[in-house]
Design a protein around this motif. Structure first.
Motif, mmCIF file in Angstrom:
data_model
loop_
_atom_site.group_PDB
_atom_site.id
_atom_site.type_symbol
_atom_site.label_atom_id
_atom_site.label_comp_id
_atom_site.label_asym_id
_atom_site.label_seq_id
_atom_site.Cartn_x
_atom_site.Cartn_y
_atom_site.Cartn_z
ATOM 1 N N ASP A 142 5.469 12.731 7.318
ATOM 2 C CA ASP A 142 6.621 12.824 8.216
ATOM 3 C C ASP A 142 6.182 12.768 9.681
ATOM 4 O O ASP A 142 5.098 12.250 9.996
ATOM 5 N N ASP A 143 7.012 13.282 10.555
ATOM 6 C CA ASP A 143 6.732 13.215 11.997
ATOM 7 C C ASP A 143 5.971 14.427 12.526
ATOM 8 O O ASP A 143 5.940 14.673 13.738
ATOM 9 N N THR A 144 5.343 15.172 11.623
ATOM 10 C CA THR A 144 4.537 16.305 12.078
ATOM 11 C C THR A 144 3.447 15.808 13.022
ATOM 12 O O THR A 144 2.746 14.828 12.733
ATOM 13 N N VAL A 145 3.287 16.489 14.142
ATOM 14 C CA VAL A 145 2.298 16.102 15.151
ATOM 15 C C VAL A 145 0.949 16.756 14.851
ATOM 16 O O VAL A 145 0.872 17.948 14.559
ATOM 17 N N ILE A 146 -0.090 15.962 14.911
ATOM 18 C CA ILE A 146 -1.443 16.470 14.673
ATOM 19 C C ILE A 146 -1.903 17.280 15.889
ATOM 20 O O ILE A 146 -1.735 16.852 17.035
ATOM 21 N N LYS A 147 -2.498 18.418 15.610
ATOM 22 C CA LYS A 147 -3.000 19.292 16.674
ATOM 23 C C LYS A 147 -4.521 19.429 16.566
ATOM 24 O O LYS A 147 -5.084 19.246 15.472
ATOM 25 N N GLU A 148 -5.135 19.761 17.666
ATOM 26 C CA GLU A 148 -6.573 19.999 17.650
ATOM 27 C C GLU A 148 -6.885 21.150 16.700
ATOM 28 O O GLU A 148 -6.223 22.179 16.713
ATOM 29 N N GLY A 149 -7.878 20.939 15.852
ATOM 30 C CA GLY A 149 -8.265 21.943 14.867
ATOM 31 C C GLY A 149 -7.619 21.742 13.512
ATOM 32 O O GLY A 149 -7.991 22.424 12.544
ATOM 33 N N ASP A 150 -6.666 20.823 13.409
ATOM 34 C CA ASP A 150 -5.997 20.563 12.122
ATOM 35 C C ASP A 150 -6.951 19.890 11.127
ATOM 36 O O ASP A 150 -7.677 18.945 11.475
ATOM 37 N N VAL A 151 -6.919 20.373 9.879
ATOM 38 C CA VAL A 151 -7.560 19.679 8.761
ATOM 39 C C VAL A 151 -6.530 18.697 8.216
ATOM 40 O O VAL A 151 -5.366 19.060 8.022
ATOM 41 N N ILE A 152 -6.949 17.465 7.979
ATOM 42 C CA ILE A 152 -6.001 16.405 7.619
ATOM 43 C C ILE A 152 -6.440 15.714 6.334
ATOM 44 O O ILE A 152 -7.594 15.272 6.204
ATOM 45 N N GLY A 200 0.091 27.648 3.825
ATOM 46 C CA GLY A 200 0.228 28.070 5.209
ATOM 47 C C GLY A 200 -0.973 27.770 6.078
ATOM 48 O O GLY A 200 -0.923 27.967 7.303
ATOM 49 N N LYS A 201 -2.048 27.258 5.475
ATOM 50 C CA LYS A 201 -3.266 26.974 6.248
ATOM 51 C C LYS A 201 -3.598 25.477 6.245
ATOM 52 O O LYS A 201 -3.333 24.762 7.198
ATOM 53 N N PHE A 202 -4.181 25.013 5.147
ATOM 54 C CA PHE A 202 -4.599 23.617 5.054
ATOM 55 C C PHE A 202 -4.970 23.292 3.616
ATOM 56 O O PHE A 202 -5.009 24.178 2.752
ATOM 57 N N GLY A 203 -5.273 22.034 3.369
ATOM 58 C CA GLY A 203 -5.747 21.613 2.066
ATOM 59 C C GLY A 203 -6.936 20.690 2.222
ATOM 60 O O GLY A 203 -7.128 20.074 3.276
ATOM 61 N N VAL A 204 -7.730 20.595 1.170
ATOM 62 C CA VAL A 204 -8.863 19.671 1.131
ATOM 63 C C VAL A 204 -8.866 18.969 -0.222
ATOM 64 O O VAL A 204 -8.759 19.623 -1.272
ATOM 65 N N ARG A 205 -8.942 17.659 -0.208
ATOM 66 C CA ARG A 205 -9.069 16.884 -1.453
ATOM 67 C C ARG A 205 -10.027 15.731 -1.187
ATOM 68 O O ARG A 205 -10.005 15.131 -0.099
ATOM 69 N N ILE A 206 -10.863 15.421 -2.173
ATOM 70 C CA ILE A 206 -11.777 14.286 -2.099
ATOM 71 C C ILE A 206 -11.573 13.470 -3.377
ATOM 72 O O ILE A 206 -11.571 14.033 -4.478
ATOM 73 N N GLY A 249 0.803 -1.208 0.000
ATOM 74 C CA GLY A 249 0.000 0.000 0.000
ATOM 75 C C GLY A 249 0.840 1.262 0.000
ATOM 76 O O GLY A 249 2.062 1.223 0.168
ATOM 77 N N PHE A 250 0.172 2.375 -0.219
ATOM 78 C CA PHE A 250 0.826 3.677 -0.106
ATOM 79 C C PHE A 250 -0.071 4.552 0.754
ATOM 80 O O PHE A 250 -1.276 4.298 0.903
ATOM 81 N N CYS A 251 0.491 5.589 1.340
ATOM 82 C CA CYS A 251 -0.315 6.447 2.202
ATOM 83 C C CYS A 251 0.343 7.813 2.354
ATOM 84 O O CYS A 251 1.507 7.902 2.729
ATOM 85 N N ILE A 252 -0.406 8.852 2.039
ATOM 86 C CA ILE A 252 0.012 10.232 2.291
ATOM 87 C C ILE A 252 -0.901 10.790 3.375
ATOM 88 O O ILE A 252 -2.128 10.810 3.208
ATOM 89 N N ILE A 253 -0.321 11.196 4.471
ATOM 90 C CA ILE A 253 -1.064 11.880 5.526
ATOM 91 C C ILE A 253 -0.477 13.286 5.630
ATOM 92 O O ILE A 253 0.725 13.451 5.813
ATOM 93 N N ALA A 254 -1.328 14.280 5.484
ATOM 94 C CA ALA A 254 -0.862 15.679 5.505
ATOM 95 C C ALA A 254 -1.757 16.484 6.428
ATOM 96 O O ALA A 254 -2.937 16.701 6.134
ATOM 97 N N THR A 255 -1.203 16.910 7.551
ATOM 98 C CA THR A 255 -1.990 17.634 8.541
ATOM 99 C C THR A 255 -1.677 19.129 8.541
ATOM 100 O O THR A 255 -0.540 19.541 8.268
#
Length: 369
Positions: free
Chosen positions: A211-221, A335-341, A193-199
């Motif tokens: 990478d090792d970026t830590v997810i924070k409350e309010g983050d769009v992922i 600098g903010k977030f992204g959304v993809r479906i 499998g492959f997996c991209i997680i971007a918070t």
């Protein structure tokens, strides 16, 4: 002898070659040779190819290391060569036997430049042409067993989403979520499998390196992932929020979702591929986010994760039964977030069928304790 399905594929290729006035097609990638003749093996740095003539004849030229595998795949004309020998001797013999010295030869895009240059030197009067149009016209229209495999891979990806939702919480890293997703897909029988997680701001990079970026409350992922069944991959994208989402995030998600639906509504036999891109892009542009949707709407999918047909401006290819591709609009705010479906779909007589479960029409907010 090759299996019935592979005999039919070779016969269809030969017919297309005749219609296009091409004398032979040379395949060199494991994907194409596997699809045409069930030999899922490449030569690496060694000269290896499957030749198919416009009359339906086939011949493998391959390293001695692969002769047994080629015969096991059903090939009855295999010309092997060992290290230290000249594989081009077999090319010269092929040109003699099939009258290709001044013929028109179509080669696939993945052929190594070294191979092509060597053959051009050996056959200076032959015309070598790019073969993507030839093979795409075949592999782009999926047979039912291929669609079934894509759908099976898609179901695993769909079912694994629940694990991601349980894993995401403040303090967890992107890599930890990716590992949980890939592990679950593997547990359910999915191939590599492959997996991209971007918070957070990482989500504004469509191809972010998890990478090792830590997810924070309010983050769009953004979660872009998949696995494979029988060599056919899934590829879906979902966007969620860790905790309560901002009004801006909800607005962007709603825009992308409406673009996703518009792109799918444009899918119809006979419509041009670019019409799907245009439909989705208009929704995003009308909402004022046009500059933040910088990639095509979708890509074909099969034994290659990305292949023809592409849903992109300028592609006038008409959609046809069996075409399988992604619909994946996105908005990326630096600098903010992204959304993809993203879902994978296949063209049907009455429009299309999604090979994935439907995404949420609103941005999922994962409760934070």
């Amino acid at each position: 002898m090759a299996s019935e399905i592979h005999q039919k594929r070779v016969a269809r290729l030969a017919q297309i070659l005749q219609e296009m006035g091409i004398d032979a097609y040379f395949a060199t990638s494991p994907v194409t040779m596997g699809w045409l003749y069930n030999l899922h093996e490449g030569g690496g740095e060694r000269f290896m190819m499957l030749a198919v003539s416009a009359t339906g004849k086939t011949r493998f030229i391959c390293p001695g290391l692969s002769v047994t595998q080629a015969k096991r795949a059903g090939a009855d004309d295999v010309r092997g060569w060992n290290d230290g020998q000249d594989p081009l001797a077999h090319v010269r013999q092929l040109a003699e036997d099939w009258n290709l010295k001044s013929g028109i030869i179509s080669v696939e895009d993945e052929m190594r430049a070294q191979m092509l240059l060597q053959m051009q030197k050996e056959l200076p009067a032959a015309l070598f042409k790019q073969g993507q149009e030839v093979i795409a016209s075949l592999m782009g229209r999926k047979e039912q067993d291929e669609i079934d495999a894509l759908e099976a891979a898609g179901k695993i990806a769909d079912d694994a989403f629940a694990v991601a939702l349980r894993t995401i919480e403040p303090g967890v890293t992107e890599k930890q979520v990716a590992e949980a997703l890939v592990g679950e897909m593997t547990r359910m029988g999915g191939g590599p499998g492959f997996c991209i997680i971007a918070t957070g701001a990482n989500g504004a990079e469509p191809h972010h390196g998890t990478d090792d970026t830590v997810i924070k409350e309010g983050d769009v992922i953004i979660l872009d992932y998949g696995c494979s069944i029988k060599g056919y991959p899934s590829d879906i994208t979902r966007t969620v929020c860790c905790g309560k989402a901002s009004d801006e995030a909800k607005k962007v998600y709603d825009t992308v979702y409406r673009a996703f639906k518009a792109g799918r509504e444009a899918i119809k036999v006979g419509n041009e591929c670019q019409s799907t891109d245009r439909a989705a892009r208009k929704v995003i542009a009308d909402a004022g986010y046009g500059e933040y949707f910088m990639h095509r709407l979708g890509h074909g999918i099969g034994m290659r994760g990305h292949e023809d047909p592409y849903m992109i401006e300028g592609n006038t290819l008409k959609l046809d039964l069996g075409h399988c591709f992604s619909i994946e609009p996105g908005i990326y705010l630096p600098g903010k977030f992204g959304v993809r479906i993203e879902n994978i779909v296949t063209v049907t007589a009455d429009g299309h069928k999604s090979l994935n479960a439907e995404p949420s029409p609103t941005l999922i907010e994962i409760p934070v304790e």
